[in-house]
Design a protein around this motif. Sequence first.
Motif, mmCIF file in Angstrom:
data_model
loop_
_atom_site.group_PDB
_atom_site.id
_atom_site.type_symbol
_atom_site.label_atom_id
_atom_site.label_comp_id
_atom_site.label_asym_id
_atom_site.label_seq_id
_atom_site.Cartn_x
_atom_site.Cartn_y
_atom_site.Cartn_z
ATOM 1 N N ALA A 106 2.687 9.842 -14.362
ATOM 2 C CA ALA A 106 1.490 9.116 -13.944
ATOM 3 C C ALA A 106 1.811 8.209 -12.769
ATOM 4 N N ILE A 107 2.955 7.513 -12.853
ATOM 5 C CA ILE A 107 3.304 6.573 -11.786
ATOM 6 C C ILE A 107 3.550 7.300 -10.468
ATOM 7 N N ALA A 108 4.290 8.413 -10.557
ATOM 8 C CA ALA A 108 4.546 9.175 -9.315
ATOM 9 C C ALA A 108 3.236 9.657 -8.712
ATOM 10 N N SER A 109 2.315 10.110 -9.561
ATOM 11 C CA SER A 109 1.027 10.587 -9.060
ATOM 12 C C SER A 109 0.237 9.455 -8.425
ATOM 13 N N ILE A 110 0.283 8.286 -9.067
ATOM 14 C CA ILE A 110 -0.455 7.138 -8.532
ATOM 15 C C ILE A 110 0.109 6.743 -7.163
ATOM 16 N N LEU A 111 1.419 6.755 -7.036
ATOM 17 C CA LEU A 111 2.029 6.336 -5.761
ATOM 18 C C LEU A 111 1.640 7.292 -4.629
ATOM 19 N N ARG A 112 1.645 8.594 -4.942
ATOM 20 C CA ARG A 112 1.299 9.554 -3.892
ATOM 21 C C ARG A 112 -0.166 9.366 -3.492
ATOM 22 N N TRP A 113 -1.002 9.136 -4.466
ATOM 23 C CA TRP A 113 -2.432 8.961 -4.200
ATOM 24 C C TRP A 113 -2.687 7.691 -3.375
ATOM 25 N N MET A 114 -1.969 6.621 -3.737
ATOM 26 C CA MET A 114 -2.154 5.350 -3.029
ATOM 27 C C MET A 114 -1.859 5.470 -1.539
ATOM 28 N N ALA A 115 -0.867 6.310 -1.245
ATOM 29 C CA ALA A 115 -0.481 6.443 0.158
ATOM 30 C C ALA A 115 -1.593 7.070 0.982
ATOM 31 N N ARG A 116 -2.494 7.799 0.340
ATOM 32 C CA ARG A 116 -3.513 8.514 1.092
ATOM 33 C C ARG A 116 -4.922 7.999 0.860
ATOM 34 N N ASP A 117 -5.138 7.191 -0.172
ATOM 35 C CA ASP A 117 -6.494 6.725 -0.436
ATOM 36 C C ASP A 117 -6.727 5.379 0.237
#
Lengths: 300, 313, 530
Positions: free
Chosen positions: C111-122
């Motif tokens: 979940a954390i890895a997914s959140i970090l990747r998403w944050m970089a683009r949202d």
Amino acid sequence: MSAGTPKYATAPDLPGILSVPKQRGRIAGFIYRHPTIAVGGFLVAIMLLIAVFAPYLGTKDPTALAPARRTREPSVLYWFGTDMLGRDVYSRVLYGSRVSLLVGFSVAFCASVLGTIIGVVSGFVRQIDAVIMRIMDGLMSIPPILLAIALMALTRASVQNVIVAISIAEFPRVSRLVRGVVLSLREQPYVEAAIASGTRVPVIIWKHILPNTLAPLMVQATFICASAMITEATLSFIGAGTPPIIPSWGNIMAEGRALWQVKPYIVFFPAIFLSITVLAVNLLGDGLRDALDPRLAKRL
Amino acid sequence: MLSYLVRRIVATIPVVLLVALFVFSLLYIAPGDPAAIIAGDQATPADVDRIRASLGLDRPFLVRFFDWFWHILHGDLGTSIFTNLPVTHMIAQRIEPTLSLMTLTLILSLGCAIPMGVVAAWKHGTWIDSAVMMTAVLGFSTPVFVIGYVLAYVFALRLDWLPVQGFTPISQGLWPFLRNLILPSIALGLVYMALIARITRATMLDVLAQDYVRTAKAKGVGQRGVLFVHALKNAAVPIVTIVGIGFAALIGGAVVTESVFAIPGLGRLTVDAILRRDYPVIQGVVLLFSFIYVLVNLGVDLLYTLFDPRIRY
Amino acid sequence: MDRRSFLKTAAVAATSALAAPRLSLAADSKTLRFIPQANLANLDPIWTTQYVVRNGALLIWDMLYGVDDKLQPQPQMCEGHEASADFKTWTFKLRPELKFHDGEPVLAKDAIASILRWMARDATMGGPIKRQMEALEVVDDRTFRFRLNKPYPKMLFALGKSSTPSLFIMPERIAATDPFKQISDYVGSGPMRFNKDEWVPGAKAIFEKFGAYAPRPEKANWLSGGKRINFDRIEWQIVPDVGTAAAALQNGEVDWWETPSSDLVPLLKKNGKIAVDIADPLGNIGSFRINHLHPPFNDVRARKAIQIALSQEDYMGAVVGDDESLWKTLPGFFTPDTPLYTETGGEALKGKRDYELAKRLLAESGYKNEPVVLLVATDLGIVKSQCDVTADLLKRIGVNVDYQALDWGTVGQRRAKKDLPSQGGWNIFHTWHAGADCVNPAPYIALDASGDTAWFGWPKSDLVQEKIAAWYAAPDLTAEKEAVAELNAAAMDHVVYVPTGFFKQYQAWRRNISGVVKAPFPVFWDVVKA
């Protein structure tokens, strides 16, 4: 010889076995001898007239929008109906003839000129012949439509660019044709004689070569003209051709394509006009070929 | 024969190379930015720049060209920018529909056009001749997509005989495979048919006027026998030639046919790739097309020897 | 080579080329055939923000929170959360039974890895959270925690946002991919798994049921609740020609068509075997996007000239056609029939269109017949129709239009250029925004007026920015409404962009399909085929 008879020498009376061909008026005779030229030429002339006089043939502004009266069926008011933006299809089709004819004739002209120059150079200058012909092979090996799409992606959509793109796709064939003619002419005794007597090359080309390429070139040009009109329509149809703001037959059809089941007339009318025009030009080409080169006529 | 083949193949290399360089430079100067398309409506300009850099689109022209070329030499056409799949894989997926469409088109158009041309030549000067010739001219005066729509309307929607769209691989049976391809092949084949019918008729007329046919006639070979056995054999060379020349046009027509009939072939792949500026795919496909074109014309030359034993290499 | 051996070789070559894996099976009740709105060219919902990719991703990956039909986030992969009173610490616990498609359990690190990747683009929510984040940490295998240095009360809206990019949960190894590079491994956490072998980009995409998926017990509601799939296979078929797509649905070659053209709807309705209904109740907002950097539209009077002359009826007629139930005029920026909808300040878009006043305003702004560059994407119907109406409108108010016909790819590149219109820049382009993204200012990047960092067109208005901040700070709905009303008026007055109307689109399906719902995305769960 009385005043009413035509001013050409009539053959002496022949014995009864051979009937004398009936003498006809010039035009009638021409039509009789070259029916395809006559029919094709007549249709092309009509299309040209439509293109030139489009504003006076009961048309409205072909780009005027009226979303309130969109997709009306053909009626007394809108002869060919209206499209999705309420524009009058009749006016658009008539104005569209301008684009198609312009593209067809311009491409035929540009491709012929460019092809002739390259063909003559290639046929005369042996040293670079191979290189030029390899380049032409390369260009010919790219499907013309794909080449035109790629060129259109390269530049902005405009009628000029459509003409350039299709010309680039078409001219290698002309250059091959011309080169072939040049090579065969070079072997002719009179050309060899001219070369031997020190006539300058441009003069030879101008006096001996070009006149002889004219006939096959004209025939080829009509076929290029016909195929260019189809290519323009196809390019516009897949959205890579004439800018959509300009009514061209391809554009009208492209805009109507989604509705071909419910409002077939939007596609139907420009398609009919396009087919008739291309048919006419093709007939003209067939006729010209028969008239100019009976030998060639048999081969294709 | 073998040395001729080798020489011919070697001679095609510069052509294909030239096409490669041409296509590459064309796309290099073309506007349109795949990075902007990928980033989408919500992206900031800085994001777009980063994507462009990660795709290697910010490198100089020559670096990119030689990089691409080096990989081609190793049989690697690169990776699609949009799908992240190898271009060779994408082409492999798409080749069956296009190849099937073209093959069926060829069979159909040869199958119809040659009898048409023969009959027209046989009945030279009659209304049958004119009718055949008129049909032929009409064939290449109508855009493929118009024919496609009319066919789909009549045979799929009204009569419900055939499907409107799609493709079924031949591995699922011959009939399901053919069902999907019949309409597109007819639509695409009409132009070809027109060309071939005309050339067949013209050559037949030529041949029929020659001495040995008259001799055969005199020897008592029946009308039909004369036409088919002697004349057709001689007509084969020009027919094969026109098939080769018309191949590029066939590929172009396939682009439109595939999008009207929703066939997942190479034509659609190319148009999609051009519209999205998926450079590696465009380059790969155009290279493939020119390679096929060259091969087909090589094949045409070889067929000459089959049809005309006088031609020797 | 003699003729026979030649033919033999040719035959062998032909058959070997034709030997391909067995593809789609015949239609049966366990296979759903669907025509999506656009070509599915890739499947990384973080890397690209196209809606069609998000829609496909919704099948493959599950989300921590999912919105219901009130756009309220409901727990999906999360069992529950705990927020500190100051909204600075958020703790989330995953449901225990979650599995990835490779059989591995879904853990906090994924979940954390997914959140970090998403944050970089949202940019709208993920980015701001990241900027005020002190830590995002694993508490235990199933628990993770955000620690922020400022309160972020709208956290659940962020994790459950349905506007792109949405936060999809991927295995850690996949989520570790550079956010600016595309993933190539599609191991998911959702109800369907992606069949990569049968994927033909641009033609079809196949999803197969994932047996080990654990749906929530509740009934599904949009992206929340139990996502129960009644199909073994969902086949997405891309049909580029609209007319062909209609014919395919009529012929029963497909089951469900996401976006039928409104002009074809009467035809489909006549067919007793086809059902037609509104696709997305939140609809779309058409956009007349203006470049605020260059003359004439750097002057507010020139922008107002457009506003006063533009007829939304014309735009909507061109975009969706005669069916008046499909569209309404929109004298505001926010989605109609949602809580924050307001018409405050929208008078300029109502009533009779005034070409004379428009001409006067243009003259006052100093416009002297310079060409105005209109970027036209000819490959997107909704964009192209709007551009055609705009060309006509500009002609009427005496503007010299430079109609540049391009494809969307090129428009995407050109609109990012801040150069003068005569040097490769632009004045006007058209697009549209999903109504779901215009319900409040958070996902609404088109309304941002921060100048250089704003969306294309770079509007700059401190007043607009102030009102957006006021909405973020609003403690309750009344205050939010007040802030948005003022924001709407300020944005109208500054003419950030001109809405060309609000429109909905249809969806159509064969009547042997039931359970299709209205939503801003196709909802496949609970759909049944007879």
